[in-house]
Every structure is written in C-alpha cells, then in structure tokens.
Design a protein around this motif. Structure first.
Motif, PDB file in Angstrom:
ATOM      1  N   THR A   1      -1.908  -7.920   9.480  1.00 54.61           N
ATOM      2  CA  THR A   1      -2.555  -6.603   8.637  1.00 54.61           C
ATOM      3  C   THR A   1      -3.520  -7.863   7.087  1.00 54.61           C
ATOM      4  OG1 THR A   1      -0.305  -7.074   7.301  1.00 54.61           O
ATOM      5  CG2 THR A   1      -0.712  -5.064   8.596  1.00 54.61           C
ATOM      6  N   ARG A   2      -3.456  -9.079   7.093  1.00 59.08           N
ATOM      7  CA  ARG A   2      -3.536  -9.900   6.152  1.00 59.08           C
ATOM      8  C   ARG A   2      -5.120 -10.211   6.034  1.00 59.08           C
ATOM      9  NH1 ARG A   2       0.761 -14.897   6.738  1.00 59.08           N
ATOM     10  NH2 ARG A   2       1.907 -13.529   6.523  1.00 59.08           N
ATOM     11  N   HIS A   3      -5.849 -10.225   7.329  1.00 60.52           N
ATOM     12  CA  HIS A   3      -6.713  -9.666   7.750  1.00 60.52           C
ATOM     13  C   HIS A   3      -7.761  -8.393   7.650  1.00 60.52           C
ATOM     14  CE1 HIS A   3      -6.636 -13.448   9.352  1.00 60.52           C
ATOM     15  NE2 HIS A   3      -5.063 -13.487   9.646  1.00 60.52           N
ATOM     16  N   ILE A   4      -6.902  -7.263   7.382  1.00 63.92           N
ATOM     17  CA  ILE A   4      -7.972  -6.349   7.702  1.00 63.92           C
ATOM     18  C   ILE A   4      -7.281  -5.688   5.779  1.00 63.92           C
ATOM     19  CG2 ILE A   4      -7.500  -3.889   8.611  1.00 63.92           C
ATOM     20  CD1 ILE A   4      -5.643  -5.208  10.485  1.00 63.92           C
ATOM     21  N   ASP A   5      -8.546  -5.057   5.856  1.00 69.34           N
ATOM     22  CA  ASP A   5      -9.706  -4.334   4.531  1.00 69.34           C
ATOM     23  C   ASP A   5      -7.829  -3.421   4.235  1.00 69.34           C
ATOM     24  OD1 ASP A   5     -11.886  -3.367   3.121  1.00 69.34           O
ATOM     25  OD2 ASP A   5     -10.358  -1.831   3.405  1.00 69.34           O
ATOM     26  N   PRO A   6      -6.971  -2.960   3.486  1.00 69.29           N
ATOM     27  CA  PRO A   6      -6.338  -1.912   2.937  1.00 69.29           C
ATOM     28  C   PRO A   6      -6.874  -0.957   3.159  1.00 69.29           C
ATOM     29  CG  PRO A   6      -6.038  -3.454   0.713  1.00 69.29           C
ATOM     30  CD  PRO A   6      -7.494  -3.685   1.925  1.00 69.29           C
ATOM     31  N   ASP A   7      -7.999  -0.565   3.049  1.00 65.09           N
ATOM     32  CA  ASP A   7      -8.873   0.821   3.393  1.00 65.09           C
ATOM     33  C   ASP A   7      -8.846   1.261   4.923  1.00 65.09           C
ATOM     34  OD1 ASP A   7      -9.223   1.176   0.462  1.00 65.09           O
ATOM     35  OD2 ASP A   7     -11.791   0.752   0.818  1.00 65.09           O
ATOM     36  N   ALA A   8      -9.043  -0.172   5.554  1.00 66.61           N
ATOM     37  CA  ALA A   8      -9.113   0.500   6.854  1.00 66.61           C
ATOM     38  C   ALA A   8      -7.654   0.681   7.365  1.00 66.61           C
ATOM     39  CB  ALA A   8      -9.643  -0.900   7.258  1.00 66.61           C
TER      40      ALA A   8
ATOM     41  N   TYR B   1       6.156  -2.342  10.312  1.00 68.82           N
ATOM     42  CA  TYR B   1       6.029  -2.508   8.554  1.00 68.82           C
ATOM     43  C   TYR B   1       6.490  -1.791   8.092  1.00 68.82           C
ATOM     44  CZ  TYR B   1       3.096   1.409   9.596  1.00 68.82           C
ATOM     45  OH  TYR B   1       2.587   3.443  10.209  1.00 68.82           O
ATOM     46  N   ASP B   2       6.729  -1.573   6.664  1.00 70.42           N
ATOM     47  CA  ASP B   2       7.856  -0.870   6.147  1.00 70.42           C
ATOM     48  C   ASP B   2       7.883   0.508   5.255  1.00 70.42           C
ATOM     49  OD1 ASP B   2       9.368  -3.223   6.104  1.00 70.42           O
ATOM     50  OD2 ASP B   2       8.673  -3.572   4.395  1.00 70.42           O
ATOM     51  N   ASP B   3       6.228   0.346   5.148  1.00 73.88           N
ATOM     52  CA  ASP B   3       5.356   1.544   3.961  1.00 73.88           C
ATOM     53  C   ASP B   3       4.335   1.616   4.194  1.00 73.88           C
ATOM     54  OD1 ASP B   3       6.357   1.174   0.796  1.00 73.88           O
ATOM     55  OD2 ASP B   3       5.139   0.509   2.274  1.00 73.88           O
ATOM     56  N   MET B   4       3.678   3.333   3.384  1.00 72.08           N
ATOM     57  CA  MET B   4       2.166   2.244   3.788  1.00 72.08           C
ATOM     58  C   MET B   4       1.836   1.488   3.493  1.00 72.08           C
ATOM     59  SD  MET B   4       1.268   5.447   5.714  1.00 72.08           S
ATOM     60  CE  MET B   4      -0.160   5.675   5.288  1.00 72.08           C
ATOM     61  N   LYS B   5       2.208   0.962   2.244  1.00 66.41           N
ATOM     62  CA  LYS B   5       1.061  -0.103   1.760  1.00 66.41           C
ATOM     63  C   LYS B   5       2.124  -1.576   2.303  1.00 66.41           C
ATOM     64  CE  LYS B   5      -0.912   1.878  -1.200  1.00 66.41           C
ATOM     65  NZ  LYS B   5      -0.384   3.679  -1.323  1.00 66.41           N
ATOM     66  N   THR B   6       3.011  -1.762   2.567  1.00 67.57           N
ATOM     67  CA  THR B   6       3.691  -3.402   2.958  1.00 67.57           C
ATOM     68  C   THR B   6       4.186  -3.210   4.452  1.00 67.57           C
ATOM     69  OG1 THR B   6       5.310  -3.496   1.035  1.00 67.57           O
ATOM     70  CG2 THR B   6       5.225  -4.650   2.379  1.00 67.57           C
ATOM     71  N   TRP B   7       2.611  -3.773   5.627  1.00 67.31           N
ATOM     72  CA  TRP B   7       2.421  -4.098   6.198  1.00 67.31           C
ATOM     73  C   TRP B   7       3.217  -5.106   6.679  1.00 67.31           C
ATOM     74  CZ3 TRP B   7      -0.049  -0.963  10.580  1.00 67.31           C
ATOM     75  CH2 TRP B   7      -0.721   0.135   9.869  1.00 67.31           C
ATOM     76  N   SER B   8       4.447  -5.564   7.582  1.00 64.86           N
ATOM     77  CA  SER B   8       4.799  -6.804   7.771  1.00 64.86           C
ATOM     78  C   SER B   8       3.973  -7.541   8.711  1.00 64.86           C
ATOM     79  CB  SER B   8       5.935  -6.391   8.825  1.00 64.86           C
ATOM     80  OG  SER B   8       6.233  -6.313   9.652  1.00 64.86           O
ATOM     81  N   SER B   9       3.355  -6.987   9.616  1.00 62.24           N
ATOM     82  CA  SER B   9       2.648  -7.881  10.141  1.00 62.24           C
ATOM     83  C   SER B   9       1.534  -8.968   9.713  1.00 62.24           C
ATOM     84  CB  SER B   9       1.533  -6.927  11.276  1.00 62.24           C
ATOM     85  OG  SER B   9       0.725  -8.039  12.218  1.00 62.24           O
ATOM     86  N   THR B  10       1.700 -10.167  10.211  1.00 64.44           N
ATOM     87  CA  THR B  10       0.214 -11.313   9.838  1.00 64.44           C
ATOM     88  C   THR B  10      -1.026 -10.927   9.783  1.00 64.44           C
ATOM     89  OG1 THR B  10       0.786 -12.451  11.452  1.00 64.44           O
ATOM     90  CG2 THR B  10       1.772 -13.078   9.262  1.00 64.44           C
TER      91      THR B  10
END
Lengths: 591, 591
Positions: free
Chosen positions: A371-378, A360-369
């Motif tokens: 992360t699509r399943h994970i709540d941003p808060d989590a 992942y590139d930064d705190m906002k942009t996870w590169s792994s798919t």
C-alpha cells in the motif's frame, strides 16, 4: 451423512423376502422388527461381536441383528468375522436398543451352522470408525469392502449407474453399444497402453475413450448411443487418476449443444441419489469463468469473486505502471491485454496474525507494504468500488490476459481451505453447484510454441460464426465444447463434432499438422452420409466420489490401483515368463 | 422373422415424441400415420431413393417416409445416403402403400436442409437384401451398421442387456461392480494378453474373466454381484471367437446350484425378446448327456438318440468281439467300460444313394457290408430293441467309455445338417431348447498324461458326497459345475466355488500341482470369513447371436475383429513407434 437411495433398495426391502430370493436366508440382518415377532427366520452373516455370554451380533451389509444363543459351545469357539447360518425365532428384546434398526427384537437361535470359520488374527477390524492405513486396506481389499462405508459407496455406485441406464435406455431409447478396447495406436495417443499380439511387431492400443467409435456409430445411424465405457490412460497417477476408469459416454445425432446439456441435466436430476439438485444448471462462457473465478472449473459455492481494478490503479500506482510498458515481444500477435485484479475475502483478517497474512486494520491503515506504493485516493476508490470493509483481506495481482486471474483463482481456493481449517464456514458441503462452461477457444498454442494444439480434441466443431476464422486466425475461434463442473471439479466434457469430412481434414492437416491418413476411416465415414452429431463423456468415478464425499476416487472403486498404478492385493503389474515374452515376440530392455 | 421387442421400443414409440426428444426432429421416419395428417413435422434422415421426379424416400432406423418435394433443385443434386432435414406437412397419400408402415401418408416438403451430403460412390449399397462380402462390410462398418439387420441386432442387444440389468439390479438387488481389466499374470493364464508398463519388466494382464474378483467380492460381503464384463482371450480365432467378448457375470453368497439355475431361468424368461421360453429348463447329468447325445452340449431339438446295443451284439458279432479282449493298459486305473452304441435316423434312407450312404432296404436285406459280420438274430434283436424300421439309417460304433458315443454324437449332428440341406425338417429353427448339464467330473487327465487338470477351473467345489474322493481318487469326484446349453451351443457355465481355504490350497498344490502362492490373496480371503458362494457366466455375444439368428457372433457386435483378430476398418493391430517401445522398455524380436 449420506442417505441411501430412496429408489431401489428401500423399495426392495419393503417387498418382504425379495432381498433374500435365491438364497438360504429368509431375511437380511437389517430388516427384522416388531412385526416379525414369533416368526421362524434364517439369517446368514458375519459374527460381529459378542455381548455377555449368550448374546451374539450377526452382521451383513443390510444391518446387524442380535441373536440369543443358549448352548453356545459351537459358536463360542469362533473368531469374529466367521460366517454362520442361524435359524431361530424372532422374539421381543428385553432391553430394546433404539439406536439399532433391529433393536426391538432378537433371534432366539435354534440351529447354528458354521459356514466358514475366520482365522484368528485379521489384518484389521471391520469397523468404520477406525482409520486404517490405505496400503493395508488395498492389500486386503476383501476385508475393507465389508465396511459399511465401502458397501454404501459400491452399492450407491451400482444404483446410480442403473438409474442412468434407465433414463437413457428405457426412457429415451438410447442404444447401449459396447465398443472395442483393443484398438489402433495413433501417433497422438501418447498416453495409451499398448498390447502386443502374436504377430511380431503388431500391437493393439487400449483407447482413452470411445471417441472415434461413437462418431462412427453416428455415421452408422445409431442416432442415440450410450455406453458405460471402460477407458485407459497411462500417465502419472495421483489421487484422482487410475490407469483404467469409467466414463458415461453419450452421443446423439441431429442435436445441438443446448439439447445435449438439457439431456445431461435431466439425466442427473433423474439419477441423483441425494437431496434433489436444481436444473437448469448455471452456465458461464470460458471468458466469464476466467474473469470471475480465474479458472475454467470454478467452485461457485462461495463468493470472493475476482474484480477488475485496472481503471482505478493503472495511472496511479508506481508498482503497476509496468503493465503499460510491457514490450510486445511478438508484433505478429495481437497485443496482450494487461490488467490489475483483486479478490476481497470479507471479515476474516482477524483470523490471522500479521506474520501469517498481511492484513489491514481499517480504511486508513493498510498493513501491507504494497500500500506504500499506492496512492491513498486509489485505495479509497478500490474500497468504494469493491465494497472493501475493515477486517477484509484483499489480494491483488496484475499481468497479461488471464495471468492475474489464474493467480487469484488459486488464492481464492487456498483461502477457502485455510478458513475452513479454522472453522469458518465458507462452502456448504451438502450443496452440489453444477455449472456449464462453454465457448472455449478451439485451439491453443503448443507448449513448445511450435504450432497449435486442440484445446480438447481435433474432432470438436467450431462455433458456426467462427468457421471462417479457422483459415485466417484459428486462435480466435471458439469451439462448440462444453464442460460440466461441480464444486470446482470437472466431471465431464463434450462437444458438437465436425461432421464435414473436408473441414475435419483441414483441421488435422493444416491447423494441427497431424497425419490425417491415420484417421482415414473416420474421414471416409464423415463423407458417406454422417449426420451432424455431438455428445459428452462424464467421469463416473469422480462423480461418484463427489456423491459419496470420499477423499479420493479409490474409495468408490472396488479394486483400485494404488497411486503408483499397483494392485497391492495381487501384486500386479509383475514380471512375465520368458515363454510369454517369446509368445509376443518382445524382449525387455533397460532391465 | 424376428419381432422387435415388445418392451421398450414400442412402448416408447407410443409416447409421441419420446424417440425424438433432445433432437431437431419431431418424429422418426417410422412413426407417421393417418392420425398425423395435417400436422407440421420435421424429419431427419438418409436419402434412400427417389421415385419419379418429386418423390423422395427418407430413412432412419425406425422406418422410411415418402416426401413430396415440389421444388427439387437442391435435393436432386444429392447422392443417395446424404443426410437431410425436412420440414413439411403430413398429407394423405394418393396411392397408399400397405406394405409400408408409413404408407398411408407422405410429407409435403416445405423446407429442406442438407445436413451432410454423401459422396458419389459408396463401397456398397445400404440394403439388406444384398449379401456383401464380409471383408468389405468390416472395412466400412459405419455403412454396414445402417442396414436394418445390423440396426436390429445392435438395438436388440442393448434391450436384452437392459432387461437383464433390470432383473438383476432393480428387481433383485444385485450390485453392479466394475472389476479391473488390468490384472496380474498367473502362470496358468496362457491365453491372457499382456500389457507392458513404464516400469521395466512389469506387465499387467487382461483377464479372461472376473473370476477371482467376484470371489473376492463375496469375501467382501457383496452378497449379490453382477457385471456385464469385458473379457479377453488371446487364442486362435474362429467364427465364434473374438479377442474381446462380453459376459454376463453373476455371483451370489449363501446359495446353491439349484438356486443359481433358478435365478438364470427367471432372468432369461424375464429378458427374452422372442416368443416366450419355458422354465424350468430340462436338465441332464454329464453322464446322461454323454450317454444319450455323445456330447456335453446336446442339441435336444431333435431325436436320433444314442442307444446301447452291447448286450445284443457283444457275444454274437465277430467284429465287435475285440472289445472283450482289450488289454488294460494301466492296471492302476479302473478298467475302461466298453460298449456298442447305435443311432437310428428314421425314414431317410431313400434320400441317399448307396454310394452316399450304406443303407438297408428292409428288415431282411441290410445293405452295409458290416452286416455280413453280424448274426441275423442279432440284427433282428437290434431292430426290435431300437424300433428300427425299413427306410431307417442305422449308425453303429463301439469303443471304450464315451468313445462310441462321441462318434455317434458327431454323426447325429452331421446327419441333421445333411438332411436339412435336403429340405427334411429335423429341427424347428424357432425353438430354443435350453438345457442344464451338471455333475461333471471335477478333474480330467492332462493331455500329455502327466497329471490332472481341472475340467473347468481350479475354484470349482466338489459335490458334497465326493469330498473324500479328492484324497483317494480325484478322477472319480464330481464337481458342482453346471453348463447352460441352447440348441447344441454352450452359452454359459458356472459352479459353486470352494470357500474353504485349506481345501482350495489342497486342490492347487496336491491335485493340480500348481503354485498356490500365486493365489495367496484368494486363499487369505477364503480364510478371513468368506461365505459359501457360487455363480455363473453367460457368453453374451453367443446368446445374442442365437437370438438374432446370425451366422456368427460378429453380426451382433458393432465393431468386431475379423477371424484373424484384425480391425479391418482402422488396421489394428499395427506397428508402434520406436518411442513407444522405449517408453515401455520393450523391443520386438523375430522381426
């Protein structure tokens, strides 16, 4: 890279002539210097190479010395690796070689005796800087052993053994007892070689360790036993396995876990040939090791520890919600504990391309798919909780019990190897991180689910407070077993043993469903006044392999078997004659 | 009778607490004395016996200590040989026991912990002064080992081993190399156990000694090797034989016979645990030993030497005249040398009746019928020549070569035994008379007359001056072999080895008619720059048996096999399962 031991060799070298006592030489090829100039000396050694017309280099394991040979008609006809004796006078060298231990001097040859000429073409040159095929090396081990690296390994092995003996026998009154290697086959000894005898149908067995004998010695009042024991194991081989191996075997009466561990720490500190190691060693319970490292043999030289994020993700992540609904397949067993675990490999994401590793590139942009399943808060909670920063790599795993830990434990090691192959410093290769692991489960379910097995062996005592559990819930009982681990390699294990005859019989008959009559002699010994006792066994080949930093244990063994169990030099194992078979009343099947 | 070693144990005992480090005890049962009065101590040991109501004797191998137990309700229910821990205060003993090392004090028990109760009836009492049946002793070896005599034997064995290692490794830079025990079967290895492998038809062999490996190590530049080596021999057993045994195995490069012998003398003097022995040892050639003692393992503690009377009797005695006319059965062999030999056993004739032994009364009246055939002048010449006096016994024998010597050599030993059984002092049992025997014939005729055998082994080098004889008359060649003999027992043997590949091949192929391809690896090693080398192997079990003055070597081995090769405790060797047999692709025949 590895210093020779400060003790022993150097001490001896300082005692002029001691290395050459009972020998035709007056000095080794490694000890002459300025102070010997003018002396008449005799050297014996191997012809290493020739410089110009008159300069010859003589080698033994102690070093090399230059000889000046005026009339070189004898020596000139010799092939390298021939063995000669050279008598001459030490003189100052016109062009000193500061890289060379004996580089200040040379020996002016007066008499040369050819002790044994070498044949013209040897299978390989005796040089350390050349990587030779291991098959070739093992076929001609006598040549391979001449190399500095093998000389150093074998000599260091001898010296470490001697220091261990000194510590145990001379300093602490341990008794060196040689126990038999021709012993009785037990039904549990599936990996024991058998030895036919001249009595039809009667076989000895080569034991995997002197375990029974050392316990019998305790019953016999040898209160402190040790042995550098030859042990045998017939199993699939590999880089770390040999059909015969050496173990530092120790047992004591009237002691406890703490005291045995202290003894081993003191012994290793005393006999350690490299930079001093620190004791006491770190210690983890089995559960701590599994929780933090996902293995009971952690390499604690580096971090990337496993962290529990179950509380953060459990409720919020579609992907992991299954863990709540995992059906309990067996209601009689306690419900398996499910969890979600991660490891964070810091500041390494930029070492890999997206196709190599999902980063992942930064705190906002996870590169792994994922992360699509994970709540941003989590995600953000994980980052806070586990201190995840940009450019870190995060691995996540979920499952029952230590399943996610075991997966991450393996990834942790793979990542370390991978990063090191890309020149990232992960582990300090000069550090020896010793760990004790203890409080292991005493039993584990058999692989086929048919009952219980000992986690280590059936003679391990339960921890005092868990004794009652043996009758009610043996899987929950912890054993008084401890492992010694260095840099992720298990180099030893031991335990307090069961000294009560009835308890031992109960464990064999009732828990393990083994035939306790096979151990009748041991049970009787325990009932005849056997003191409480415990001990340990260290795998000495592995320990030396770590000390000498060799790729496999074969490099610290003079004449190892190949990974197929073969002696490539002599061709063992081999066919035997009909007469031999008859003598032992056996015939060969499937042949 | 036998002192404990001055080194090691006593030194340690002086270091207060060192014998009890890493243990729950503060002291052993053998070290408390007046200086400890008033101290709180903890002892662990075996309940040896009870005196009156409150006095208990606690034992460990270091000694015994009396404990005074006021409230004896716990301990009173225990059987002897139970193991207890006892905490209490050292106090002066009201009635000191001067016979007892700790007899000045007793321990006033404050806390008693029963560590492991012993069952009621043990197979025998742990007491030295009782001779127990050896079968019973071996069946319950853990009890037998508790006896003082066995403790002393095993502990002394450990200490002697340690001193030998110290001498070789620490003081003289010998390298302790562990060589394989799973090796290749050679056709000459008739007495080697075989070990089947999981490859059908492929067997390892358990070697009788590390002979080949130590020579390969010399080729490998390990210039000083030693190993306390486990060796195996499958042969008819006896009091001095075990299927596995221990040998002090030594090999050196760039040395000679004299230097090896000096090394061994120095090593034995250094590690000798009894009254100092004197070096250099006496040395006899094989011919001298045979001529004087009729054996190559002479017991030189007493006289009765063999004397040649051929010149006196040859012409005059009807009875011995045959020796002149003995036909030469094989004209190609040198004619056998015939002779007449005697031994004189002085001043002992009166110990026997005429029916027991044919004696003579005075210079004139010989009692043996043999004298009727001997000219009185000849008798008188013998008496003069050999200083025969009234009351002496004379044995006479004639034959070829060393035949008469061999007969008289046996009689010499029988007479010594016989006289000692009648309380005549013949040998000083505290004397250790070490001898070197050297200059053995290199070869001997095969028993079936079909060719030549090595007198020792095919790797022994001929003496320098006899090298040419190998091609012309090998039976006349002497070998560079030497035996070490103590009090009539051979405890070691060694030699300078053949280091020339061609000579080795010649001996194997041409003289011994063996298949030299079996030794191809060794021949290649010799041709690849192998230094001249030699060494020795000492039978360590025998040596310890002599030192500990035991009846047989089993008493210096912790877990020996019976004379039938059985482990009477576990029942080895035993049947193995069908599955095991299948695993090794063998089946049992003749069963």
């Amino acid at each position: 890279m590895i210093k020779l031991l400060a003790y022993n060799c150097t001490d001896l070298a300082n005692k002029e002539g001691e290395l050459s006592s009972y020998s035709h030489r007056t000095h080794t090829c490694g000890e002459l210097g300025a102070k010997h100039i003018g002396q008449e000396v005799t050297l014996c050694g191997w012809l290493q190479y020739q410089r110009n017309k008159n300069f010859y280099i003589l080698r033994d394991w102690h070093g090399i010395t230059q000889a000046y040979v005026e009339k070189n008609d004898i020596i000139d006809k010799l092939y390298f690796e021939s063995v000669i004796k050279l008598k001459g006078e030490v003189r100052v060298r016109v062009s000193p070689n500061k890289e060379m231990k004996t580089g200040e001097i040379e020996v002016l040859a007066k008499e040369i005796e050819i002790l044994n000429p070498a044949k013209q073409s040897l299978p390989f040159e005796v040089k350390d800087n050349q990587e030779h095929n291991e098959v070739l090396r093992l076929q001609h081990r006598y040549l391979d052993i001449r190399k500095n690296s093998m000389q150093r390994n074998l000599r260091m092995r001898s010296q470490v053994l001697m220091k261990i003996r000194e510590f145990l026998c001379t300093n602490h009154n341990f008794v060196d007892v040689e126990t038999p290697t021709l012993f009785k086959r037990t039904s549990g000894g599936a990996q024991e070689f058998v030895v036919p005898t001249q009595t039809p149908g009667a076989f000895y067995s080569l034991p995997q360790s002197p375990q029974q004998f050392k316990q019998l010695l305790m019953a016999g009042g040898i209160d402190r036993y040790f042995q550098i024991a030859r042990c045998y194991r017939d199993e699939s081989l590999g880089p770390e396995r040999q059909p015969e191996f050496t173990q530092v075997d120790i047992e004591m009466s009237f002691t406890d876990q703490e005291k045995v561990r202290k003894l081993i720490e003191d012994m290793l500190v005393y006999s350690w040939p490299l930079e001093e190691i620190q004791a006491p060693f770190q210690r983890f319970t089995y559960d701590e090791a599994m929780t933090m490292y996902g293995t009971d043999k952690p390499d604690a030289r580096f971090d990337f520890k496993i962290q529990d994020v179950t509380d953060v993700l459990q409720e919020k992540v579609e992907l992991f919600r299954f863990i709540e609904t995992t059906p309990e397949t067996d209601k009689s067993k306690p419900s398996a504990k499910n969890s979600i675990q991660i490891i964070v490999v810091p500041q390494t994401a930029d070492r890999f391309t997206n196709s190599q590793i999902q980063n992942y590139d930064d705190m906002k942009t996870w590169s792994s798919t994922i992360t699509r399943h994970i709540d941003p808060d989590a995600l953000s909670s994980i980052c806070n909780k586990c201190d995840v920063k940009p450019n870190d790599i995060v691995f996540i795993s979920s499952g029952q019990e230590y399943q996610p830990h075991a997966v991450l434990g393996k990834i942790r090691l793979l990542m370390a190897d991978l990063l090191e192959s890309r020149d990232v410093v992960v582990r300090d290769l000069d550090v020896y991180q010793f760990l004790w692991i203890y409080d292991f489960p005493l039993f584990c379910p058999k692989e086929d689910g048919s009952g219980l097995d000992s986690s280590h062996h059936p003679f391990t005592a339960p921890v005092e407070k868990d004794k009652e559990l043996l009758k009610t819930d043996p899987l929950k009982a912890k054993g008084q077993h401890y492992d010694l681990v260095v840099n992720g390699v298990e180099i030893g294990g031991g335990s307090m043993r069961i000294h009560n005859s009835e308890l031992q019989k109960f464990v064999l008959d009732e828990i393990l469903k083994e035939d306790s009559t096979e151990f009748q002699h041991l049970l009787e010994a325990l009932a005849s006044g056997c003191p409480p006792h415990g001990g340990i066994a260290l795998g000495f080949d592995r320990l030396m392999s770590l000390i000498c930093k060799t790729k496999n244990i074969r490099d610290v063994i003079a004449f190892p078997k190949s990974s197929e169990g073969k002696d490539l030099m002599s061709g063992a194992p081999s066919q035997i004659s009909r007469k031999d078979l008859d003598n032992y009343h056996i015939s060969v099947k499937d042949y």
